[in-house]
Design a protein around this motif. Structure first.
Motif, PDB file in Angstrom:
ATOM      1  N   GLU A 137      -8.137   5.196  -5.893  1.00 59.63           N
ATOM      2  CA  GLU A 137      -7.931   4.903  -4.646  1.00 59.63           C
ATOM      3  C   GLU A 137      -7.851   5.370  -3.642  1.00 59.63           C
ATOM      4  O   GLU A 137      -8.574   5.773  -2.989  1.00 59.63           O
ATOM      5  N   PHE A 196      -0.642   1.859  -3.132  1.00 58.34           N
ATOM      6  CA  PHE A 196      -2.131   2.689  -3.884  1.00 58.34           C
ATOM      7  C   PHE A 196      -1.910   3.565  -4.629  1.00 58.34           C
ATOM      8  O   PHE A 196      -1.576   4.758  -4.451  1.00 58.34           O
ATOM      9  N   PRO A 254     -10.484  -1.687  -8.293  1.00 58.91           N
ATOM     10  CA  PRO A 254      -9.691  -0.729  -7.591  1.00 58.91           C
ATOM     11  C   PRO A 254     -10.627  -1.814  -5.905  1.00 58.91           C
ATOM     12  O   PRO A 254     -11.361  -2.007  -6.352  1.00 58.91           O
ATOM     13  N   MET A 255      -9.525  -1.210  -5.201  1.00 57.09           N
ATOM     14  CA  MET A 255      -9.459  -1.310  -3.612  1.00 57.09           C
ATOM     15  C   MET A 255     -10.042  -3.479  -3.852  1.00 57.09           C
ATOM     16  O   MET A 255     -10.596  -3.840  -2.900  1.00 57.09           O
ATOM     17  N   CYS A 279       0.477  -1.248   0.174  1.00 55.64           N
ATOM     18  CA  CYS A 279       0.184  -0.184  -0.134  1.00 55.64           C
ATOM     19  C   CYS A 279       0.318   1.464   0.072  1.00 55.64           C
ATOM     20  O   CYS A 279       1.656   1.233  -0.765  1.00 55.64           O
ATOM     21  N   ASN A 320      -2.854  -2.557  -1.862  1.00 56.81           N
ATOM     22  CA  ASN A 320      -3.892  -1.797  -1.052  1.00 56.81           C
ATOM     23  C   ASN A 320      -4.104  -2.966   0.576  1.00 56.81           C
ATOM     24  O   ASN A 320      -3.584  -4.016   0.713  1.00 56.81           O
TER      25      ASN A 320
END
Length: 231
Positions: free
Chosen positions: A164, A160, A195-196, A134, A211
């Motif tokens: 995000e 990250f 994403p995420m 991350c 992440n």
């Protein structure tokens, strides 16, 4: 018996002073738990040593998984975390893996820490494992190898990303754009399609996670790769 160095932040507030930050707990607990299960030696260290603040966002029910919750409630773990060693004190020790835990706070104390850069460069040039997750990958940004080139130049990695950051509603708080900084240093940034969601990238002895949702997979990949190594 493997020895793993887990590096965490000492920063507890964004520069604006409006919001608290710190370690993203699950990005430490999953690798810690996996290493404990293997009976490996674990050292937790931070740039200044001592207390390690935890990002309150990482303690919210929607993101606080059982492993992280159990460790947060463990007096012995929290005592170990808040008595982290100073990086200066461990910089000349030998590790099978060094792992940079994340949290927005790391954007303040990881990138320019000379002890951290020294530890990472030494580790990488010994062909030992360097891992970061991350925002913790920000600790790789300014590491230069003995040939003067950035460690991440030409490497496949993740971290990250800026979209995000939008989802996290922290674009106006962070000190820099991590995705842009990674690309500026010539790395090949690999993003998950959604994403995420979990994404772990392995480029030889460099392992990166995108992440917080990569924490579990990151731990599994590190254990797998370390067990391939002799000794």
């Amino acid at each position: 018996m493997k020895t793993i160095l887990l590096i965490v932040t000492n920063v507890d507030m964004y520069a604006s002073g409006r919001l608290k930050t710190g370690l993203w707990l699950s990005e430490l607990t999953h690798i810690y738990h996996s290493a404990k299960e293997k009976g490996w030696n674990i050292i937790i260290a931070s740039p200044k040593g001592g207390n390690v603040p935890i990002d309150p966002e990482s303690l919210k029910p929607l993101v606080l998984d059982k492993i992280s919750k159990d460790y947060y409630r463990s007096p012995s773990f929290m005592n170990e975390l808040n008595h982290s060693k100073n990086l200066e004190a461990v910089k000349d020790e030998v590790f099978d893996c060094i792992y940079l835990s994340g949290g927005h706070a790391t954007m303040y104390d990881f990138p320019d820490d000379t002890n951290l850069q020294y530890i990472i460069r030494k580790q990488y040039e010994r062909n030992k494992m360097v891992a970061a997750i991350c925002h913790g990958v920000g600790g790789l940004l300014n590491v230069k190898l003995s040939n003067g080139e950035y460690l991440i130049k030409g490497k496949s990695m993740t971290g990250f990303n800026w979209f995000e950051e939008t989802i996290a509603r922290r674009k106006k708080e962070v000190p820099f754009n991590l995705e842009a900084a990674i690309k500026e240093r010539g790395a090949d940034l690999k993003k998950s399609i959604i994403p995420m969601t979990s994404n772990v990238v392995v480029d030889k002895n460099l392992i990166t996670g995108q992440n917080p949702f990569s924490s579990r997979e990151m731990a599994k990949v590190i254990v797998r790769e370390l067990e391939k190594q002799p000794g």
